[in-house]
Design a protein around this motif. Structure first.
Motif, PDB file in Angstrom:
ATOM      1  N   ILE A   1       0.832  -1.210   0.000  1.00  0.00           N
ATOM      2  CA  ILE A   1       0.000   0.000   0.000  1.00  0.00           C
ATOM      3  C   ILE A   1       0.866   1.260   0.000  1.00  0.00           C
ATOM      4  O   ILE A   1       0.632   2.198  -0.768  1.00  0.00           O
ATOM      5  CB  ILE A   1      -0.954   0.000   1.225  1.00  0.00           C
ATOM      6  N   LEU A   2       1.877   1.287   0.853  1.00  0.00           N
ATOM      7  CA  LEU A   2       2.740   2.470   0.941  1.00  0.00           C
ATOM      8  C   LEU A   2       3.493   2.725  -0.364  1.00  0.00           C
ATOM      9  O   LEU A   2       3.733   3.875  -0.739  1.00  0.00           O
ATOM     10  CB  LEU A   2       3.729   2.314   2.093  1.00  0.00           C
ATOM     11  N   ARG A   3       3.869   1.685  -1.055  1.00  0.00           N
ATOM     12  CA  ARG A   3       4.626   1.841  -2.301  1.00  0.00           C
ATOM     13  C   ARG A   3       3.742   2.184  -3.494  1.00  0.00           C
ATOM     14  O   ARG A   3       4.197   2.804  -4.441  1.00  0.00           O
ATOM     15  CB  ARG A   3       5.433   0.575  -2.573  1.00  0.00           C
ATOM     16  N   GLU A   4       2.487   1.764  -3.479  1.00  0.00           N
ATOM     17  CA  GLU A   4       1.607   1.968  -4.623  1.00  0.00           C
ATOM     18  C   GLU A   4       0.765   3.233  -4.544  1.00  0.00           C
ATOM     19  O   GLU A   4       0.178   3.639  -5.538  1.00  0.00           O
ATOM     20  CB  GLU A   4       0.696   0.745  -4.804  1.00  0.00           C
ATOM     21  N   ASP A   5       0.674   3.851  -3.407  1.00  0.00           N
ATOM     22  CA  ASP A   5      -0.160   5.040  -3.229  1.00  0.00           C
ATOM     23  C   ASP A   5       0.526   6.254  -3.861  1.00  0.00           C
ATOM     24  O   ASP A   5       1.529   6.758  -3.353  1.00  0.00           O
ATOM     25  CB  ASP A   5      -0.403   5.282  -1.741  1.00  0.00           C
TER      26      ASP A   5
ATOM     27  N   LEU B   1       4.143  13.214  -1.319  1.00  0.00           N
ATOM     28  CA  LEU B   1       4.366  13.806   0.000  1.00  0.00           C
ATOM     29  C   LEU B   1       5.677  13.394   0.653  1.00  0.00           C
ATOM     30  O   LEU B   1       6.259  14.164   1.416  1.00  0.00           O
ATOM     31  CB  LEU B   1       3.231  13.414   0.952  1.00  0.00           C
ATOM     32  N   TYR B   2       6.110  12.156   0.400  1.00  0.00           N
ATOM     33  CA  TYR B   2       7.227  11.581   1.146  1.00  0.00           C
ATOM     34  C   TYR B   2       8.370  11.121   0.249  1.00  0.00           C
ATOM     35  O   TYR B   2       8.171  10.846  -0.932  1.00  0.00           O
ATOM     36  CB  TYR B   2       6.745  10.374   1.958  1.00  0.00           C
ATOM     37  N   MET B   3       9.552  10.996   0.854  1.00  0.00           N
ATOM     38  CA  MET B   3      10.673  10.374   0.154  1.00  0.00           C
ATOM     39  C   MET B   3      10.277   8.933  -0.165  1.00  0.00           C
ATOM     40  O   MET B   3       9.386   8.375   0.487  1.00  0.00           O
ATOM     41  CB  MET B   3      11.933  10.370   1.037  1.00  0.00           C
ATOM     42  N   PRO B   4      10.954   8.281  -1.126  1.00  0.00           N
ATOM     43  CA  PRO B   4      10.596   6.897  -1.477  1.00  0.00           C
ATOM     44  C   PRO B   4      10.711   5.943  -0.284  1.00  0.00           C
ATOM     45  O   PRO B   4      11.594   6.084   0.559  1.00  0.00           O
ATOM     46  CB  PRO B   4      11.614   6.534  -2.555  1.00  0.00           C
ATOM     47  N   PHE B   5       9.791   4.988  -0.248  1.00  0.00           N
ATOM     48  CA  PHE B   5       9.795   3.967   0.793  1.00  0.00           C
ATOM     49  C   PHE B   5      10.551   2.711   0.370  1.00  0.00           C
ATOM     50  O   PHE B   5      10.696   1.778   1.155  1.00  0.00           O
ATOM     51  CB  PHE B   5       8.362   3.563   1.157  1.00  0.00           C
TER      52      PHE B   5
ATOM     53  N   GLU C   1       4.702  12.561  10.208  1.00  0.00           N
ATOM     54  CA  GLU C   1       4.417  13.997  10.150  1.00  0.00           C
ATOM     55  C   GLU C   1       5.483  14.778   9.402  1.00  0.00           C
ATOM     56  O   GLU C   1       5.173  15.726   8.675  1.00  0.00           O
ATOM     57  CB  GLU C   1       4.253  14.556  11.557  1.00  0.00           C
ATOM     58  N   ASP C   2       6.747  14.396   9.563  1.00  0.00           N
ATOM     59  CA  ASP C   2       7.813  15.159   8.904  1.00  0.00           C
ATOM     60  C   ASP C   2       8.680  14.313   7.966  1.00  0.00           C
ATOM     61  O   ASP C   2       9.664  14.805   7.426  1.00  0.00           O
ATOM     62  CB  ASP C   2       8.687  15.877   9.933  1.00  0.00           C
ATOM     63  N   ASP C   3       8.319  13.049   7.777  1.00  0.00           N
ATOM     64  CA  ASP C   3       9.011  12.136   6.865  1.00  0.00           C
ATOM     65  C   ASP C   3      10.453  11.846   7.283  1.00  0.00           C
ATOM     66  O   ASP C   3      11.270  11.410   6.491  1.00  0.00           O
ATOM     67  CB  ASP C   3       8.984  12.672   5.428  1.00  0.00           C
ATOM     68  N   SER C   4      10.775  12.079   8.547  1.00  0.00           N
ATOM     69  CA  SER C   4      12.127  11.769   9.007  1.00  0.00           C
ATOM     70  C   SER C   4      12.251  10.276   9.272  1.00  0.00           C
ATOM     71  O   SER C   4      11.266   9.585   9.524  1.00  0.00           O
ATOM     72  CB  SER C   4      12.470  12.556  10.277  1.00  0.00           C
ATOM     73  N   ARG C   5      13.458   9.788   9.169  1.00  0.00           N
ATOM     74  CA  ARG C   5      13.770   8.393   9.434  1.00  0.00           C
ATOM     75  C   ARG C   5      14.874   8.389  10.477  1.00  0.00           C
ATOM     76  O   ARG C   5      15.989   8.823  10.215  1.00  0.00           O
ATOM     77  CB  ARG C   5      14.213   7.696   8.153  1.00  0.00           C
TER      78      ARG C   5
END
Length: 125
Positions: free
Chosen positions: A54-58, A64-68, A100-104
């Motif tokens: 789901i996260l990869r196909e949305d 919104l986010y860097m690649p997963f 919220e901020d896409d940090s890892r």
């Protein structure tokens, strides 16, 4: 994926104590349950596969986010943040992804330590 779950099972078996709480048991195979999944520390194999797909196909998330792609999500913190291993790099570290901020953020040097530290409250998001 099965090596990951076997490792989680072994790590949690050494560290998890106490009975399962109602509704918390998710088994990869009905003949045995992984204590890490029982305690909510690791998703079932089906959930790992579906959540990552789901996260990869949305396409909305992709804007919104860097690649997963480098991450293999395997658990959630209960607040929208997710825990992940690096799926394409031979490195055992566990990271927390902040929705919220896409940090890892690095949270543990291995899956076994992640489980130990979650059980002992050393990882809080």
């Amino acid at each position: 994926m099965s090596r990951f779950l076997l490792h989680a099972d072994r790590a949690a078996g050494r560290l998890a104590h106490g009975p399962a709480h109602g509704g918390q048991i998710n088994c990869v195979d009905r003949s045995r349950c992984c204590p890490a999944r029982r305690d909510g520390l690791v998703w079932s194999a089906d959930r790992i596969a579906s959540e990552n797909q789901i996260l990869r196909e949305d396409t909305g998330l992709a804007t919104l986010y860097m690649p997963f792609d480098p991450l293999l999500f395997f658990a959630d913190a209960g607040n929208g943040d997710l825990f992940a291993l690096l799926s394409r790099i031979d490195r055992p570290d566990v990271f927390a992804w902040n929705h919220e901020d896409d940090s890892r953020t690095w949270v543990a040097p291995s899956l076994a330590k992640y489980i130990e530290w979650r059980l002992t409250g050393q990882i809080e998001l």
